[in-house]
Enzyme design. Structure first.
Site, PDB file in Angstrom:
ATOM      1  N   PRO A 268      -3.277 -11.825  10.929  1.00 30.07           N
ATOM      2  CA  PRO A 268      -3.604 -11.543  12.330  1.00 30.07           C
ATOM      3  C   PRO A 268      -3.712 -10.037  12.546  1.00 30.07           C
ATOM      4  O   PRO A 268      -2.998  -9.260  11.904  1.00 30.07           O
ATOM      5  CB  PRO A 268      -2.403 -12.123  13.101  1.00 30.07           C
ATOM      6  CG  PRO A 268      -1.316 -12.277  12.104  1.00 30.07           C
ATOM      7  CD  PRO A 268      -1.950 -12.437  10.756  1.00 30.07           C
TER       8      PRO A 268
ATOM      9  N   ASN B 121       0.844  -1.190   0.000  1.00 29.32           N
ATOM     10  CA  ASN B 121       0.000   0.000   0.000  1.00 29.32           C
ATOM     11  C   ASN B 121       0.881   1.243   0.000  1.00 29.32           C
ATOM     12  O   ASN B 121       2.107   1.140  -0.020  1.00 29.32           O
ATOM     13  CB  ASN B 121      -0.958  -0.019   1.199  1.00 29.32           C
ATOM     14  CG  ASN B 121      -0.206  -0.091   2.512  1.00 29.32           C
ATOM     15  OD1 ASN B 121       0.522   0.823   2.868  1.00 29.32           O
ATOM     16  ND2 ASN B 121      -0.360  -1.199   3.234  1.00 29.32           N
TER      17      ASN B 121
ATOM     18  N   ASP C  84      -4.688  -6.400   5.419  1.00 26.20           N
ATOM     19  CA  ASP C  84      -5.692  -7.230   6.095  1.00 26.20           C
ATOM     20  C   ASP C  84      -5.633  -8.673   5.606  1.00 26.20           C
ATOM     21  O   ASP C  84      -5.974  -9.588   6.336  1.00 26.20           O
ATOM     22  CB  ASP C  84      -7.089  -6.658   5.851  1.00 26.20           C
ATOM     23  CG  ASP C  84      -7.303  -5.358   6.632  1.00 26.20           C
ATOM     24  OD1 ASP C  84      -6.835  -5.293   7.789  1.00 26.20           O
ATOM     25  OD2 ASP C  84      -7.903  -4.407   6.091  1.00 26.20           O
TER      26      ASP C  84
ATOM     27  N   ILE D 114      -2.642  -7.306  14.632  1.00 26.11           N
ATOM     28  CA  ILE D 114      -1.556  -7.151  15.613  1.00 26.11           C
ATOM     29  C   ILE D 114      -2.019  -6.292  16.792  1.00 26.11           C
ATOM     30  O   ILE D 114      -1.842  -6.655  17.960  1.00 26.11           O
ATOM     31  CB  ILE D 114      -0.314  -6.502  14.945  1.00 26.11           C
ATOM     32  CG1 ILE D 114       0.101  -7.323  13.720  1.00 26.11           C
ATOM     33  CG2 ILE D 114       0.838  -6.389  15.938  1.00 26.11           C
ATOM     34  CD1 ILE D 114       1.049  -6.600  12.774  1.00 26.11           C
TER      35      ILE D 114
ATOM     36  N   LYS E 182       7.971 -17.793 -10.115  1.00 20.62           N
ATOM     37  CA  LYS E 182       7.345 -16.645 -10.773  1.00 20.62           C
ATOM     38  C   LYS E 182       6.168 -17.127 -11.639  1.00 20.62           C
ATOM     39  O   LYS E 182       6.313 -18.085 -12.415  1.00 20.62           O
ATOM     40  CB  LYS E 182       8.386 -15.936 -11.636  1.00 20.62           C
ATOM     41  CG  LYS E 182       7.879 -14.638 -12.192  1.00 20.62           C
ATOM     42  CD  LYS E 182       8.905 -13.994 -13.100  1.00 20.62           C
ATOM     43  CE  LYS E 182       8.253 -12.845 -13.848  1.00 20.62           C
ATOM     44  NZ  LYS E 182       9.004 -12.425 -15.008  1.00 20.62           N
TER      45      LYS E 182
ATOM     46  N   PHE F 133      -4.014   3.439  15.111  1.00 17.27           N
ATOM     47  CA  PHE F 133      -4.229   4.432  14.068  1.00 17.27           C
ATOM     48  C   PHE F 133      -5.386   3.965  13.196  1.00 17.27           C
ATOM     49  O   PHE F 133      -5.598   2.759  13.032  1.00 17.27           O
ATOM     50  CB  PHE F 133      -2.970   4.592  13.194  1.00 17.27           C
ATOM     51  CG  PHE F 133      -2.117   5.744  13.628  1.00 17.27           C
ATOM     52  CD1 PHE F 133      -1.414   5.681  14.809  1.00 17.27           C
ATOM     53  CD2 PHE F 133      -2.025   6.895  12.854  1.00 17.27           C
ATOM     54  CE1 PHE F 133      -0.625   6.747  15.232  1.00 17.27           C
ATOM     55  CE2 PHE F 133      -1.245   7.972  13.261  1.00 17.27           C
ATOM     56  CZ  PHE F 133      -0.549   7.902  14.443  1.00 17.27           C
TER      57      PHE F 133
ATOM     58  N   LYS G 144     -11.258  -2.105  18.521  1.00 18.55           N
ATOM     59  CA  LYS G 144      -9.895  -2.586  18.799  1.00 18.55           C
ATOM     60  C   LYS G 144      -9.618  -2.620  20.306  1.00 18.55           C
ATOM     61  O   LYS G 144      -8.565  -3.096  20.720  1.00 18.55           O
ATOM     62  CB  LYS G 144      -8.866  -1.678  18.114  1.00 18.55           C
ATOM     63  CG  LYS G 144      -9.010  -1.616  16.599  1.00 18.55           C
ATOM     64  CD  LYS G 144      -7.992  -2.468  15.873  1.00 18.55           C
ATOM     65  CE  LYS G 144      -8.218  -2.397  14.379  1.00 18.55           C
ATOM     66  NZ  LYS G 144      -7.224  -3.119  13.606  1.00 18.55           N
TER      67      LYS G 144
END
Ligand code: CTP
Length: 402
Positions: A310, A211, A282, A312, A292, A328, A346
């Site tokens: 998982p 990302n 995720d 974290i 490859k 965050f 969370k």
């Protein structure tokens, strides 16, 4: 401009490392400090007062009998409006002088005559044998006991051709130490563990899913926590950033590796604070290929299957005796609603919300802090400023019963 309005008396003593102080002088000026250079006679053999005057933009003093100061007392007047004295490089002999309160040149006299509240920082630079000499070590212990801050030294190659302890810290490291010396030590001795950056989930040996997180916010928080006196460990996904000074970085690639590294750190040492800044994938590719993937025809596309990674932050927050957890949330809309809900989901005392695509890769950000009593906005600023504010907010909450 982290040192805007600060005056630094920069003392140079004899040593090859004097050449590095030209760069430090410039760097101090760039972050807003006024630099007043004072040199010992030995220092002038390594770099000229002319160079130091040109770089600092101020008259350089070398002599205690210098009549350019109106009352002829440079040893008093030069420090009275100063915010810190930094001696770099600091020679073996100058450490001896400081330990014994010697006053036989301008710089040593100025140090003894400094106001009691004025911080004195020294950056030793010498040959390894000189550093390890018991007399030097006695003097270093003495100046530490007297409240003088000793920066470094580092180990490595030396100008004399030998290798070992005694190298002066690099100019950027000295600058970091000087800036930190002005920060409140609100996390003194606390252990802070962070995750930062993106994760990379392989599809095959040469491709993967990642990302746009640059890691800048997490690295800035790691630095801010260190400046506040914490012992900082950073578990980082792939980024192009340098490890923040004096921070331990553990490099990982995938979310599973990040999870395992975080758990290992928690086993190794009790952490007081955990800040999950990383943009963790995720899902991972469940059928990643060992070889490859080849394009076999014009119509075939690979069929990727996903498995969940998982969580974290949730795993750490659920631990008995969990550290103070800060999450965050990178959202794309409805930040106030999603942020508050994510904090509860969370199960963390503090969650920091931001708009992901407005911040990923940029130097600036704006944050919203969610806690049990509602939310507070930290307006748009550069990430290092926000990181300092966030660390102050974490410190405040850590001091309360939770
Ligand atoms: N996080 C984590 N491990 C994961 C996913 C997220 O530790 N596998 C942490 C992030 O570091 C961040 C917080 O959880 O501190 C929120 O992550 P985010 O991806 O925004 O939230 P999700 O729980 O994944 O929810 P969603 O993707 O549905 O918004």
């Amino acid at each position: 401009m982290r040192l805007a309005g600060k005056k630094i008396v920069l003392g140079l003593t004899g040593g090859v490392a004097c050449y590095k102080i030209a760069e430090l002088t410039r760097a101090l000026g760039k972050v807003g400090a006024t630099v007043q250079v004072v040199m010992t006679d030995a220092a002038t053999h390594f770099i000229t007062p002319v160079t130091m005057q040109a770089l600092s933009g101020n008259t350089v003093y070398t002599d205690q009998w210098d009549a350019r100061i109106h009352n002829n007392m440079p040893h008093i007047d030069l420090t009275r409006d100063a915010d810190a004295i930094v001696i770099a490089p600091c020679s073996t002999d100058f450490i001896y002088k400081l330990a014994h309160g010697a006053c036989n040149d301008l710089l040593s006299t100025l140090c003894v005559a400094r106001p009691a509240h004025l911080p004195l920082l020294v950056a030793p630079a010498m040959n390894v044998e000189m550093w390890q000499n018991p007399a030097t070590q006695r003097n270093v212990a003495q100046i530490r006991a007297d409240g003088i801050q000793v920066l470094g030294p580092a180990a490595g190659d030396q100008a004399c051709g030998e290798t070992g302890m005694g190298r002066m810290l690099e100019p950027d490291q000295l600058l970091t130490e000087i800036i930190a010396s002005f920060q409140a030590k609100s996390l003194s001795g606390k252990h802070v563990l962070l995750t930062a950056g993106p994760t990379f989930e392989p599809i095959d040996p040469v491709r993967g899913i990642t990302n746009l997180s640059s890691g800048k916010m997490g690295y800035a928080i790691a630095r801010a926590a260190w400046e506040a006196g914490a012992i900082v460990t950073l578990v980082s996904g792939p980024t192009a950033l340098d490890t923040p000074y004096d921070v331990r970085r553990i490099q990982v690639q995938t979310a599973q590796q990040m999870h395992d590294a975080v758990m290992a750190q928690l086993q190794l040492h009790k952490q007081d604070v955990f800040v999950a800044v990383a943009a963790v994938a995720d899902w991972r590719v469940a059928n990643a290929s060992e070889q490859k993937l080849k394009k076999t025809s014009d119509t075939d596309t690979p069929q990727l299957q996903f498995a969940q990674n998982p969580d974290i932050l949730a795993a750490v927050a659920a631990m008995p005796d969990a550290p103070y957890c800060v999450g965050f949330a990178a959202e794309s809309e409805n930040l106030l609603q999603y942020g508050a809900a994510k904090r509860l989901k969370k199960n963390v005392p503090l969650l920091v919300g931001n708009i992901g695509h407005h911040t990923f890769g940029r130097d600036e950000n704006e944050l919203v802090l969610f806690d049990a009593s509602g939310h507070t906005a930290l307006p748009r600023a550069d990430k290092q400023t926000l990181a300092l504010q966030l660390v102050a907010e974490i410190s405040l909450r850590l001091a309360l019963p939770h």
